[in-house]
Design a protein around this motif. Structure first.
Motif, short mmCIF file in Angstrom:
data_model
loop_
_atom_site.label_atom_id
_atom_site.label_comp_id
_atom_site.label_asym_id
_atom_site.label_seq_id
_atom_site.Cartn_x
_atom_site.Cartn_y
_atom_site.Cartn_z
N GLN A 442 0.83 -1.21 0.00
CA GLN A 442 0.00 0.00 0.00
C GLN A 442 0.86 1.26 0.00
O GLN A 442 0.46 2.29 -0.56
N ALA A 443 2.07 1.18 0.61
CA ALA A 443 2.97 2.35 0.58
C ALA A 443 3.38 2.63 -0.86
O ALA A 443 3.40 3.78 -1.31
N LYS A 444 3.68 1.56 -1.59
CA LYS A 444 4.07 1.69 -3.00
C LYS A 444 2.89 2.22 -3.84
O LYS A 444 3.06 2.98 -4.78
N MET A 445 1.70 1.78 -3.43
CA MET A 445 0.48 2.14 -4.16
C MET A 445 0.24 3.65 -4.16
O MET A 445 -0.32 4.21 -5.11
N GLN A 446 0.64 4.32 -3.06
CA GLN A 446 0.29 5.73 -2.91
C GLN A 446 0.83 6.59 -4.04
O GLN A 446 0.26 7.62 -4.36
N ASN A 447 1.93 6.16 -4.66
CA ASN A 447 2.52 6.98 -5.72
C ASN A 447 2.02 6.62 -7.11
O ASN A 447 2.54 7.10 -8.11
N THR A 448 1.03 5.75 -7.18
CA THR A 448 0.60 5.31 -8.52
C THR A 448 -0.48 6.24 -9.09
O THR A 448 -1.15 6.97 -8.36
N THR A 449 -0.64 6.15 -10.39
CA THR A 449 -1.66 6.93 -11.10
C THR A 449 -3.07 6.60 -10.60
O THR A 449 -3.94 7.46 -10.58
N TRP A 450 -3.26 5.31 -10.20
CA TRP A 450 -4.60 4.87 -9.79
C TRP A 450 -5.10 5.64 -8.56
O TRP A 450 -6.29 5.69 -8.30
N MET A 451 -4.14 6.24 -7.81
CA MET A 451 -4.51 6.96 -6.59
C MET A 451 -4.51 8.47 -6.83
O MET A 451 -4.47 9.26 -5.89
N SER A 452 -4.52 8.87 -8.12
CA SER A 452 -4.33 10.30 -8.40
C SER A 452 -5.64 11.10 -8.41
O SER A 452 -5.66 12.24 -8.83
N GLY A 453 -6.72 10.50 -7.95
CA GLY A 453 -7.92 11.32 -7.74
C GLY A 453 -9.15 10.95 -8.53
O GLY A 453 -10.20 11.55 -8.33
N CYS A 454 -9.08 9.96 -9.44
CA CYS A 454 -10.29 9.59 -10.17
C CYS A 454 -11.02 8.48 -9.39
O CYS A 454 -10.45 7.87 -8.49
N ASP A 455 -12.27 8.27 -9.78
CA ASP A 455 -13.07 7.24 -9.13
C ASP A 455 -13.09 6.02 -10.07
O ASP A 455 -13.38 6.17 -11.25
N SER A 456 -12.74 4.85 -9.56
CA SER A 456 -12.76 3.68 -10.45
C SER A 456 -13.08 2.43 -9.65
O SER A 456 -13.03 2.45 -8.41
N TRP A 457 -13.37 1.34 -10.36
CA TRP A 457 -13.69 0.09 -9.66
C TRP A 457 -12.45 -0.51 -9.01
O TRP A 457 -12.54 -1.48 -8.27
N TYR A 458 -11.28 0.08 -9.28
CA TYR A 458 -10.06 -0.40 -8.64
C TYR A 458 -10.07 -0.10 -7.14
O TYR A 458 -9.36 -0.75 -6.37
N LEU A 459 -10.84 0.94 -6.75
CA LEU A 459 -10.77 1.43 -5.37
C LEU A 459 -12.01 1.04 -4.56
O LEU A 459 -13.11 0.96 -5.10
N THR A 460 -11.80 0.87 -3.24
CA THR A 460 -12.95 0.67 -2.35
C THR A 460 -13.59 2.03 -2.10
O THR A 460 -13.05 3.07 -2.50
N GLU A 461 -14.72 2.03 -1.41
CA GLU A 461 -15.39 3.31 -1.11
C GLU A 461 -14.48 4.23 -0.31
O GLU A 461 -14.59 5.46 -0.39
N ASP A 462 -13.58 3.64 0.49
CA ASP A 462 -12.65 4.45 1.28
C ASP A 462 -11.40 4.84 0.49
O ASP A 462 -10.47 5.42 1.04
N GLY A 463 -11.37 4.48 -0.76
CA GLY A 463 -10.24 4.90 -1.61
C GLY A 463 -9.03 4.00 -1.54
O GLY A 463 -7.94 4.39 -1.97
N LYS A 464 -9.18 2.79 -1.01
CA LYS A 464 -8.04 1.87 -0.95
C LYS A 464 -8.02 1.02 -2.22
O LYS A 464 -9.06 0.52 -2.66
N ASN A 465 -6.84 0.87 -2.80
CA ASN A 465 -6.73 0.06 -4.01
C ASN A 465 -6.43 -1.38 -3.60
O ASN A 465 -5.33 -1.69 -3.14
N THR A 466 -7.43 -2.25 -3.76
CA THR A 466 -7.28 -3.65 -3.36
C THR A 466 -7.25 -4.56 -4.59
O THR A 466 -7.36 -5.78 -4.47
#
Ligand code: NAP
Length: 512
Positions: A442-466
């Motif tokens: 998850q630390a590595k995940m924070q710098n990815t594009t997927w966490m850059s602010g869009c809403d997608s099915w990659y993320l939980t409602e709390d914004g965690k990429n699982t």
């Protein structure tokens, strides 16, 4: 040692749930190693997973077929660079034929619950028809994209025309000359829109977020190339390797959200400008988030389809549906005969497909309440002898899922071999290993594009990429290459435990 049938069902060494790429791949590996005492439980009536279910017009893969197939079962006959749904489905049926898996698969067998019996170190699987089966290990190969998501739009039920989800397509519904509304502009929508546009009277496309679309460069593979691949398997292998590195080289662009991503966005905008001349339409479909944050879509015919006179892209948002069509937020009403929901799949935060009970009565959905997690997406602490194929954080953002599946097959085979050869009853992942692994991930995940602010099915409602692996696929392969028994707590077998014959290879009987 014999297999025993009891009231609670028979005793298997391995139960595999799901007959898609993952489940079939593991079944092949088990048979190749002479481990015949397993069964694959499939809730539907055929193999294929998403490639059996998604039959909407234009359904195809966006990874080249030579790469989107098992490395141990190359198909020189792929007709297109990017295989269509029916060709990929046929490929999986061919694998089932060739490796004689039909007799090992129990169709229409829907698992409703799984429970670990701590005393006997066995899993019990319960089925919708009331049957149950016991197994030493269970492997869930159920995939993530198998429950269609229906949008919560006011009045949807009141529509008097036909409503179809792309994942539940009704082939008997003739769209010729119909007024069709398509909701959604994701991977499914961009495939179905160009396919139905030429035959429908009008196509109203409801776009909430404009996707990034890149050229696919799809085409027929000439027969002479297919002949060459058949004659020279090494050539096909080489072709696969080249395709692998081509796709893998896009990882920094898609994942890192850096200057390379900005370069990629420039290319995407250039492609859009080339394909859509009308400035109003171009403005509407220009994406407003970082490239890769949502899945990057590949298509040669999506943008051209949007420019056709019978297509309108509506971006004001849907206010409600009434009995005759869709009302947009600006008050305009589109009269429709058919509504196509290209609205994706339900990917819940707690990803257990049905109640799964591990040690001490713990439930996987409780443990995964704030987002699913595992070790390398395969094993979960507190759930001995339970493995996932394509579990948490093993989805690829840029490359073939089959590469990940094959990495996992290798690991799972090593896990099963260790259980067998050391006469171990159960292997339970150490909790601290799971925690450390996921903290780092998850630390590595924070710098990815997927966490850059869009809403997608990659993320939980709390914004965690699982869902996705925050790195290169070769890194995943390296990390999963060696099975390290020291990260598991082993439980030895006692003499009183039921014994399982691992080599039993006769075809399983149908439970349906
Ligand atoms: P998706 O990517 O989740 O797209 C769903 C679309 O529906 C999005 O455009 C979404 O808008 C829209 N939507 C959802 N609810 C809506 C609502 N209430 N009102 C208006 N719009 C709404 O689903 P998908 O296209 O089925 O693809 C899902 C995944 O399946 C893909 O990411 C991919 O992994 C896989 N897939 C792969 C292929 C392939 O070529 N290999 C093909 C199809 C699918 P927002 O973007 O605003 O949320």
């Amino acid at each position: 040692m014999t297999t025993r049938r009891q009231d609670s069902g028979e005793l298997l060494e391995t139960a595999i749930i799901g007959a898609g790429f993952g489940g079939l791949g593991l079944a092949i590996k088990l048979l190749q190693e002479g481990q015949g005492n397993f069964a694959v439980f499939e809730k539907s009536g055929d193999v294929g997973g998403v490639w059996r279910d998604n039959i909407y017009p234009g359904a195809a893969c966006d990874v080249p077929s030579h790469l989107y197939s098992f490395s141990f079962e190359p198909n020189p006959e792929w007709s297109r660079t990017f295989g269509g749904q029916s060709e990929i489905h046929q490929y999986l049926q061919h694998c089932t034929d060739k490796y004689q898996l039909w007799g090992k698969i129990r169709f229409n067998a829907e698992v409703t619950a799984a429970k670990f019996d701590e005393q006997n170190h066995l899993w019990t699987l319960h089925f919708a028809d009331g049957e149950s089966v016991r197994a030493r290990t269970v492997v869930f190969a159920v995939g993530a994209l198998n429950v269609p998501a229906y949008p919560n739009i006011e009045g949807l039920d009141s529509f008097q025309g036909k409503i179809m989800h792309t994942a539940e397509w009704d082939s008997d519904c003739d769209l010729r000359g119909k007024r069709v509304g398509v909701i959604g502009t994701g991977a499914s929508a961009i495939q179905v829109v160009p396919e139905i546009q030429p035959v429908v009277e009008s196509l109203s496309l409801y776009q909430r977020t404009a996707p990034w679309v890149m050229p696919k460069r799809d085409g027929w593979i000439p027969p002479r190339w297919r002949k060459l691949y058949a004659r020279l398997p090494l050539l096909q292998k080489l072709h696969r390797i080249v395709q692998y590195w081509m796709f893998e080289s896009t990882a920094p662009v898609m994942i890192k959200n850096n200057w390379m991503t900005r370069m990629g966005e420039k290319l995407g905008r250039r492609y859009l400008t080339r394909m859509i001349k009308d400035p109003v339409l171009r403005e509407k479909v220009t994406p407003r988030y970082a490239l890769g944050c949502k899945r990057v879509l590949l298509s040669d015919d999506y943008y051209p389809a949007l420019t056709r006179p019978n297509v309108e892209v509506l971006t004001d948002g849907i206010a409600r549906v009434d009995e005759s069509g869709i009302v947009s937020r600006d008050g305009s009403h589109q009269a429709l005969d058919v509504i196509v929901l290209a609205t994706g799949f339900k990917v819940p935060a707690a990803g257990a497909p049905f109640p799964i009970e591990g040690l001490g009565g713990r439930l996987l959905n409780d443990d995964w309440r704030s987002g699913s997690e595992a070790y390398l997406g395969m094993t979960v602490s507190g759930y001995p002898n339970m493995l996932y194929i394509m579990g948490p954080n093993t989805g690829p953002g840029n490359i073939s899922v089959i590469f990940y599946i094959e990495s996992q097959l290798r690991y799972i085979m090593a896990y099963l071999k260790h259980l067998r050869q050391r006469n171990i009853a159960a292997l339970d992942l150490k909790a601290e290993v799971q925690r450390e692994f996921n903290d780092a991930l998850q630390a590595k995940m924070q710098n990815t594009t997927w966490m850059s602010g869009c809403d997608s099915w990659y993320l939980t409602e709390d914004g965690k990429n699982t869902t996705l692996w925050p790195g290169y696929s070769w890194q995943y392969r390296m990390q999963s290459k060696h099975f390290d028994p020291s990260i598991y707590r082993s439980r030895r077998r006692s003499m009183s435990e039921p014994q399982v014959n691992v080599e039993l290879g006769e075809p399983a009987t149908s439970s349906s």
